[in-house]
Design a protein around this motif. Structure first.
Motif, short mmCIF file in Angstrom:
data_model
loop_
_atom_site.label_atom_id
_atom_site.label_comp_id
_atom_site.label_asym_id
_atom_site.label_seq_id
_atom_site.Cartn_x
_atom_site.Cartn_y
_atom_site.Cartn_z
N HIS A 88 15.92 -39.21 30.31
CA HIS A 88 16.89 -38.13 30.07
C HIS A 88 16.29 -36.77 30.44
N ARG A 89 15.03 -36.57 30.09
CA ARG A 89 14.39 -35.29 30.41
C ARG A 89 14.25 -35.13 31.93
N LYS A 90 13.90 -36.20 32.60
CA LYS A 90 13.78 -36.14 34.05
C LYS A 90 15.12 -35.81 34.69
N ALA A 91 16.20 -36.46 34.22
CA ALA A 91 17.53 -36.20 34.78
C ALA A 91 17.97 -34.77 34.54
N MET A 92 17.72 -34.25 33.33
CA MET A 92 18.18 -32.89 33.02
C MET A 92 17.40 -31.83 33.79
N VAL A 105 2.51 -34.12 31.67
CA VAL A 105 1.99 -35.12 32.59
C VAL A 105 2.99 -36.26 32.73
N LEU A 106 3.62 -36.64 31.62
CA LEU A 106 4.60 -37.73 31.62
C LEU A 106 5.74 -37.42 32.56
N LEU A 107 6.32 -36.22 32.44
CA LEU A 107 7.45 -35.86 33.28
C LEU A 107 7.03 -35.72 34.73
N ALA A 108 5.84 -35.19 34.95
CA ALA A 108 5.37 -35.05 36.32
C ALA A 108 5.19 -36.41 36.97
N ALA A 143 19.66 -41.96 23.20
CA ALA A 143 18.64 -41.32 22.37
C ALA A 143 17.85 -40.29 23.16
N GLY A 144 17.86 -39.06 22.68
CA GLY A 144 17.09 -38.00 23.34
C GLY A 144 17.87 -37.21 24.37
N ALA A 145 19.09 -37.65 24.72
CA ALA A 145 19.86 -36.92 25.74
C ALA A 145 20.22 -35.52 25.25
N ASP A 146 20.57 -35.40 23.97
CA ASP A 146 20.93 -34.07 23.44
C ASP A 146 19.71 -33.15 23.44
N ARG A 147 18.54 -33.70 23.12
CA ARG A 147 17.32 -32.88 23.14
C ARG A 147 16.97 -32.45 24.56
N ALA A 148 17.21 -33.35 25.53
CA ALA A 148 16.93 -33.02 26.92
C ALA A 148 17.84 -31.89 27.40
N LEU A 149 19.08 -31.90 26.96
CA LEU A 149 20.01 -30.82 27.31
C LEU A 149 19.56 -29.50 26.71
N ARG A 150 19.17 -29.55 25.43
CA ARG A 150 18.74 -28.31 24.76
C ARG A 150 17.46 -27.77 25.40
#
Length: 216
Positions: free
Chosen positions: A204-208, A21-24, A68-75
């Protein structure tokens, strides 16, 4: 307005985790796939996240906090990415600038570490107020650079804002240790961030989501 697929799921009480829901909410979409930006070359196999470049006037004790979290978003997108502490050590050992390495430095990094791309993050605007977080607005750019020649192979810019909505009567009465309510699929309820770090990771998750899988 809900489309046919969304309405079908919503009417059957389908529920999804809060992170969905957050990402949406941040992306402004509910079901439709996020259009990806194609890579200008082969997809990277191993990515190192650089120290974010923060515009003058933005107060931040440690620029790395914006990574923070960019590496997790990539994975999460299916791309291997080095953890932040490993990335910093490799940058120091290879004598490579953590902020804006030139092409020869990136090639040396590639030869020494097998990293074939770096993710540069430019924080052009960032204002966040309140504890817990009450409001924020931003403009960030993410750029993947090849370590072979230093060229950009993918970039995405996101500018936006977020405001905490006033708590409802039901939320005010909710016990502090109560489990957060899972919003139904298609809910228009606002997403709440307790601190800046949560919003940063969501960005970061949104961008990835815009990073094309497999180079296309």
């Amino acid at each position: 307005m809900l489309d046919g697929c969304t309405r079908w799921l919503h009417n059957r009480g389908v529920r999804f985790p809060p992170v969905f829901v957050l990402l949406a909410s941040l992306s402004g979409c509910v079901v439709d796939a996020v259009p990806a930006v194609p890579l200008q070359g082969p997809p990277p196999e191993l990515v190192l996240v650089l120290q974010p470049a923060v515009a003058p006037g933005i107060p931040v004790p440690d620029p790395w906090a914006f990574a923070a979290g960019a590496d997790r978003a990539l994975r999460a997108r299916g791309v291997r990415a080095l953890p932040p502490d490993v990335a910093r050590d490799l940058l120091r050992q290879s004598d490579c600038s953590a902020l804006d390495p030139d092409a020869p430095s990136l090639l040396r990094l590639r030869q020494q570490t097998n990293v074939d791309a770096v993710l540069a993050i430019s924080v052009e605007r960032w204002r966040a107020t309140g504890v817990p977080l009450a409001a924020a607005d931003w403009k960030w750019t993410w750029t993947l650079r090849s370590t072979r020649n230093g060229n950009s192979v993918w970039t995405w810019t996101d500018a936006g804002s977020w405001r905490r909505e006033a708590a409802s009567h039901q939320e005010i009465l909710r016990a502090p240790d109560a489990e957060p309510e899972v919003k139904p699929f298609g809910s228009t309820a606002a997403v709440s961030f307790a601190q800046e770090a949560e919003l940063i990771e969501a960005l970061h998750r949104k961008a990835m989501q815009r990073l094309a899988r497999g180079g296309g």
